[in-house]
Every structure is written in structure tokens, then in C-alpha cells.
Design a protein around this motif. Structure first.
Motif, PDB file in Angstrom:
ATOM      1  N   UNK A 215      -5.250   6.308 -13.953  1.00  0.00           N
ATOM      2  CA  UNK A 215      -3.862   6.685 -14.239  1.00  0.00           C
ATOM      3  C   UNK A 215      -3.238   7.450 -13.079  1.00  0.00           C
ATOM      4  N   UNK A 216      -4.014   8.346 -12.472  1.00  0.00           N
ATOM      5  CA  UNK A 216      -3.499   9.111 -11.324  1.00  0.00           C
ATOM      6  C   UNK A 216      -3.359   8.216 -10.098  1.00  0.00           C
ATOM      7  N   UNK A 217      -4.277   7.284  -9.951  1.00  0.00           N
ATOM      8  CA  UNK A 217      -4.279   6.424  -8.760  1.00  0.00           C
ATOM      9  C   UNK A 217      -3.010   5.599  -8.646  1.00  0.00           C
ATOM     10  N   UNK A 218      -2.567   5.005  -9.748  1.00  0.00           N
ATOM     11  CA  UNK A 218      -1.393   4.128  -9.663  1.00  0.00           C
ATOM     12  C   UNK A 218      -0.103   4.925  -9.506  1.00  0.00           C
ATOM     13  N   UNK A 219      -0.185   6.242  -9.619  1.00  0.00           N
ATOM     14  CA  UNK A 219       0.981   7.087  -9.348  1.00  0.00           C
ATOM     15  C   UNK A 219       1.087   7.449  -7.873  1.00  0.00           C
ATOM     16  N   UNK A 220       0.018   7.180  -7.127  1.00  0.00           N
ATOM     17  CA  UNK A 220       0.065   7.495  -5.690  1.00  0.00           C
ATOM     18  C   UNK A 220      -0.458   6.319  -4.868  1.00  0.00           C
ATOM     19  N   UNK A 221      -0.166   5.104  -5.335  1.00  0.00           N
ATOM     20  CA  UNK A 221      -0.567   3.898  -4.624  1.00  0.00           C
ATOM     21  C   UNK A 221       0.555   3.472  -3.689  1.00  0.00           C
ATOM     22  N   UNK A 222       0.192   2.984  -2.524  1.00  0.00           N
ATOM     23  CA  UNK A 222       1.187   2.585  -1.524  1.00  0.00           C
ATOM     24  C   UNK A 222       1.786   1.223  -1.856  1.00  0.00           C
ATOM     25  N   UNK A 223       2.890   0.910  -1.206  1.00  0.00           N
ATOM     26  CA  UNK A 223       3.474  -0.429  -1.256  1.00  0.00           C
ATOM     27  C   UNK A 223       2.414  -1.438  -0.806  1.00  0.00           C
ATOM     28  N   UNK A 224       2.210  -2.478  -1.599  1.00  0.00           N
ATOM     29  CA  UNK A 224       1.176  -3.477  -1.361  1.00  0.00           C
ATOM     30  C   UNK A 224      -0.237  -2.873  -1.351  1.00  0.00           C
ATOM     31  N   UNK A 225      -0.394  -1.774  -2.096  1.00  0.00           N
ATOM     32  CA  UNK A 225      -1.715  -1.166  -2.231  1.00  0.00           C
ATOM     33  C   UNK A 225      -2.615  -1.980  -3.141  1.00  0.00           C
ATOM     34  N   UNK A 226      -3.922  -1.662  -3.087  1.00  0.00           N
ATOM     35  CA  UNK A 226      -4.917  -2.381  -3.876  1.00  0.00           C
ATOM     36  C   UNK A 226      -5.822  -1.383  -4.590  1.00  0.00           C
ATOM     37  N   UNK A 227      -5.923  -1.524  -5.902  1.00  0.00           N
ATOM     38  CA  UNK A 227      -6.825  -0.695  -6.699  1.00  0.00           C
ATOM     39  C   UNK A 227      -8.052  -1.522  -7.053  1.00  0.00           C
ATOM     40  N   UNK A 228      -9.220  -1.081  -6.592  1.00  0.00           N
ATOM     41  CA  UNK A 228     -10.460  -1.798  -6.876  1.00  0.00           C
ATOM     42  C   UNK A 228     -11.141  -1.138  -8.076  1.00  0.00           C
ATOM     43  N   UNK A 229     -11.218  -1.868  -9.171  1.00  0.00           N
ATOM     44  CA  UNK A 229     -11.838  -1.366 -10.398  1.00  0.00           C
ATOM     45  C   UNK A 229     -13.328  -1.687 -10.338  1.00  0.00           C
ATOM     46  N   UNK A 230     -14.149  -0.628 -10.224  1.00  0.00           N
ATOM     47  CA  UNK A 230     -15.584  -0.794 -10.031  1.00  0.00           C
ATOM     48  C   UNK A 230     -16.376  -0.484 -11.299  1.00  0.00           C
ATOM     49  N   UNK A 231     -15.880   0.449 -12.107  1.00  0.00           N
ATOM     50  CA  UNK A 231     -16.613   0.841 -13.304  1.00  0.00           C
ATOM     51  C   UNK A 231     -15.854   1.891 -14.080  1.00  0.00           C
ATOM     52  N   UNK A 232     -16.485   2.381 -15.131  1.00  0.00           N
ATOM     53  CA  UNK A 232     -15.809   3.308 -16.048  1.00  0.00           C
ATOM     54  C   UNK A 232     -16.747   4.457 -16.412  1.00  0.00           C
ATOM     55  N   UNK A 233     -17.151   5.219 -15.381  1.00  0.00           N
ATOM     56  CA  UNK A 233     -18.082   6.319 -15.599  1.00  0.00           C
ATOM     57  C   UNK A 233     -17.514   7.382 -16.534  1.00  0.00           C
ATOM     58  N   UNK A 247       6.643  -3.507 -10.563  1.00  0.00           N
ATOM     59  CA  UNK A 247       7.716  -2.695  -9.969  1.00  0.00           C
ATOM     60  C   UNK A 247       7.283  -2.050  -8.658  1.00  0.00           C
ATOM     61  N   UNK A 248       6.007  -1.586  -8.607  1.00  0.00           N
ATOM     62  CA  UNK A 248       5.528  -0.901  -7.406  1.00  0.00           C
ATOM     63  C   UNK A 248       4.847  -1.838  -6.409  1.00  0.00           C
ATOM     64  N   UNK A 249       4.654  -3.086  -6.803  1.00  0.00           N
ATOM     65  CA  UNK A 249       4.120  -4.098  -5.893  1.00  0.00           C
ATOM     66  C   UNK A 249       2.710  -3.756  -5.390  1.00  0.00           C
ATOM     67  N   UNK A 250       1.801  -3.493  -6.342  1.00  0.00           N
ATOM     68  CA  UNK A 250       0.407  -3.270  -5.975  1.00  0.00           C
ATOM     69  C   UNK A 250      -0.486  -4.225  -6.761  1.00  0.00           C
ATOM     70  N   UNK A 251      -1.724  -4.327  -6.340  1.00  0.00           N
ATOM     71  CA  UNK A 251      -2.683  -5.246  -6.964  1.00  0.00           C
ATOM     72  C   UNK A 251      -3.809  -4.469  -7.644  1.00  0.00           C
ATOM     73  N   UNK A 252      -4.267  -4.971  -8.767  1.00  0.00           N
ATOM     74  CA  UNK A 252      -5.440  -4.433  -9.449  1.00  0.00           C
ATOM     75  C   UNK A 252      -6.551  -5.475  -9.323  1.00  0.00           C
ATOM     76  N   UNK A 253      -7.641  -5.096  -8.666  1.00  0.00           N
ATOM     77  CA  UNK A 253      -8.715  -6.032  -8.344  1.00  0.00           C
ATOM     78  C   UNK A 253      -9.992  -5.635  -9.072  1.00  0.00           C
ATOM     79  N   UNK A 254     -10.537  -6.540  -9.841  1.00  0.00           N
ATOM     80  CA  UNK A 254     -11.811  -6.287 -10.492  1.00  0.00           C
ATOM     81  C   UNK A 254     -12.966  -6.618  -9.559  1.00  0.00           C
TER      82      UNK A 254
END
Length: 321
Positions: A215-233, A247-254
Motif C-alpha cells: 500500500x505504501x509502495x504504490x503511493x511513492x511509485x515513479x511514472x512507469x514504475x514497476x512493483x515486483x510482488x515476491x511474497x506476503x511475509x 492513473x499513475x501508469x505503473x506495472x504490478x509484476x508477479x
């Protein structure tokens, strides 16, 4: 042989039992490996709890990665074939999946190079396409998975921001070489990342935690940023707001690294070659916080389950190495 076995699901410290049991017998295409070091991973705790995506039949032995020696004398990295996991004196593993242990690393370090660093390499390079000069945000940066990502990010020429929980872990993250360390318990992650990047945000986020970290990450992700979802510790699986990604133009990558073993094993071997080269020149070196005797394996897995460990804890069935 001695092996830790789980007869019922629950917390590792309560359900793991050290027992005498017959050694596993190799099947077709498998080899017997004497375990020299077994790295403790968070999936070991999930296996004990019955919460991992793979649920071996009871009783089983946890331990998903080892460094050991084959009967013909090869020093190798292996992912043991469950239900006969790595917290044992011997395992069996698929011959085709064995990887040569890097000469630059001792047994404990080599055991910790495999899953965490492969996951980091595929996450940062294959999925997120991390570029030199970009900003990489790593959650749980002092942990086994996070510390690998920090080192790989630095090796790739990225600016690395590490998020940790508490001053002890902050000190570890600084020693790993993070350009900025944020203590989530006392600092505002979003504000710190935006300040460090001049308001741009992080180009790549490496998230093995989920929950509030995502939740915090997508509030400070850059334009064309990429969030890599690795796990759920954290134990909380986030629900991405796809309108926000739009709207923010970022990618969520599993990232499920294990799939590459069946879908693209050649890529796994190529990655290992790259990791071996990085280890040889000192660009990566697994952070081993503790080397414990076989008798202390259950306590070690519980520490990882509780989130109190840093780096990797490694079990040494044959004594200190």
C-alpha cells in the motif's frame, strides 16, 4: 539418519521433531546428496503451518535449499524433493536441477545463494528490467530475500532504498550498502522515498512483504514504475486497485521463481552462472547471520517465522563450516 519431521501443521517450534529415520532413496533421474548446509527460508515456516502453495503429505521434512556433496564427490546446490526436505543428513534431488556450488562461497553461503538470489535476479532483471541509475525500493531489506535484492540492485548500478523494521535491522541494511535506510516503525516511507528522489518516486519496488508495504509502495511509485510482488511475509495479501495503476501508469509484476524450473530451466542455469560470477568478484555475498547446529533447526525456523532474524540462518548437520 537424523531428520527434522513435521507430523501435524502448526508453528515450527511446536511441530518440528528431530527423529531417526531411514535415508531417502533416489528415484529415476535423482541423486543422493549429503547435506553440508541447509538455508532457512520463510517457505519452511509456511510448510510447517500448512500454508505454502505446495503441501507435502505428513510427515515431511522441511528445508527447501541445501549445499551438499553427491556420492560421486560433486559439491552442489540442490532443492530437495519434498517430502524429504533439507533439514536432514541426506536428501535426494533431481540430477537435472543440480547446480555447481560457487568456489568463492563456503557451504553456508552457497546454500543461501540459490532461491533468494535467483528470485532477486529474475525479479529485478527479467521482470522489472532494472536499469543503472534507477531507484530501487526494497522492503524487508535486512532479511534473507531483501538483502539479496539489495546486493543485486547495487551490482546493477541502482540507487537502493531499504525499508526495515527497527534500529538493529537498519544497521544491517546500512552495512549492506543501502543508499538510504527507512525504519518503517518510526519514519514515513512515502515521504522519505519522495524526498530522496526529488518527488519522482521509486522506479522499481521489490516487495516480499505485502500488506501495508504494498500500500505504501504504490503511493511513492515513479511514472512507469514497476512493483515486483515476491511474497506476503506480513500474512496480508493486498488487493491492487487497478484504477490506481492506470492513473499513475505503473506495472504490478508477479514473480513465482519456481515456475522457471519447469518453464525455462535454461534461464535458471544462466542466472546461476551470472550469480557465480558476481560472487567470484565479491559483488554479492549472502548475509549469514547465524550458523546453527542440527539440534537448533526448529528454533531457527521459528525465528524466521517470527520475523526476528536478519539475513539467512543456516543449519549445519555436520557441524560448523
Amino acid at each position: 539418519m537424523q531428520a527434522w519431521r513435521v507430523h501435524r501443521n502448526g508453528e515450527p517450534g511446536q511441530v518440528m521433531r528431530l527423529e531417526e529415520t531411514p535415508g531417502p532413496t533416489p528415484g529415476d533421474g535423482q541423486v543422493r546428496v549429503e547435506v553440508r548446509a541447509a538455508s532457512v527460508n520463510f517457505p519452511d515456516a509456511l510448510l510447517c503451518r500448512g500454508q505454502y502453495q505446495v503441501r507435502p503429505p505428513l510427515p515431511f521434512t522441511p528445508g527447501v535449499e541445501v549445499c551438499g556433496v553427491t556420492e560421486d564427490g560433486r559439491r552442489v546446490l540442490a532443492t530437495p524433493a519434498l517430502p524429504h526436505g533439507g533439514f536432514a543428513e541426506y536428501v535426494v534431488a533431481d540430477e537435472a536441477a543440480l547446480l555447481p556450488a560457487p568456489d568463492a562461497l563456503d557451504d553456508a553461503e552457497a546454500a543461501a545463494l540459490h532461491i533468494g538470489y535467483q528470485t532477486g535476479w529474475f525479479g529485478l532483471h527479467r521482470r522489472a528490467r532494472l536499469q543503472p541509475g534507477e531507484t530501487l525500493l526494497v522492503h524487508a531489506a535486512a532479511g534473507g530475500v531483501g538483502s539479496a535484492a539489495v546486493q543485486l540492485g547495487r551490482a546493477a548500478g541502482a540507487k537502493v532504498i531499504g525499508v526495515v523494521g527497527g534500529p538493529e535491522k537498519a544497521a544491517v541494511a546500512r552495512e549492506l550498502g543501502c543508499d538510504l535506510v527507512v525504519d518503517r516503525r518510526s519514519e514515513d516511507i512515502v515521504a522519505a522515498v519522495k524526498e530522496a528522489t526529488g518527488g519522482r518516486g521509486a522506479d522499481v519496488v521489490y516487495d516480499p512483504v505485502g500488506g501495508d508495504a504494498y500500500a505504501k509502495s504504490v503511493k511513492c511509485i515513479a511514472f512507469e514504475g514497476r512493483v515486483v510482488v515476491v511474497g506476503f511475509a506480513s500474512g496480508v495479501i493486498p488487493t491492487p486497485a487497478l484504477n490506481h495503476a492506470l492513473v499513475k501508469n505503473y506495472s504490478v509484476l508477479g514473480l513465482h521463481w519456481g515456475l522457471y524450473n519447469t518453464k525455462d530451466p535454461a534461464a535458471v542455469r544462466a542466472c546461476h552462472d551470472e550469480l557465480t560470477e558476481l560472487a567470484a568478484r565479491g559483488a554479492v555475498k549472502p548475509l549469514i547471520s547465524d550458523r546453527v547446529a542440527m539440534a537448533d533447526a526448529a528454533k531457527a525456523v521459528q525465528r524466521v517465522a517470527d520475523g526476528t532474524s536478519t539475513g539467512r540462518i543456516v543449519v549445519l548437520p555436520g557441524g560448523a563450516r
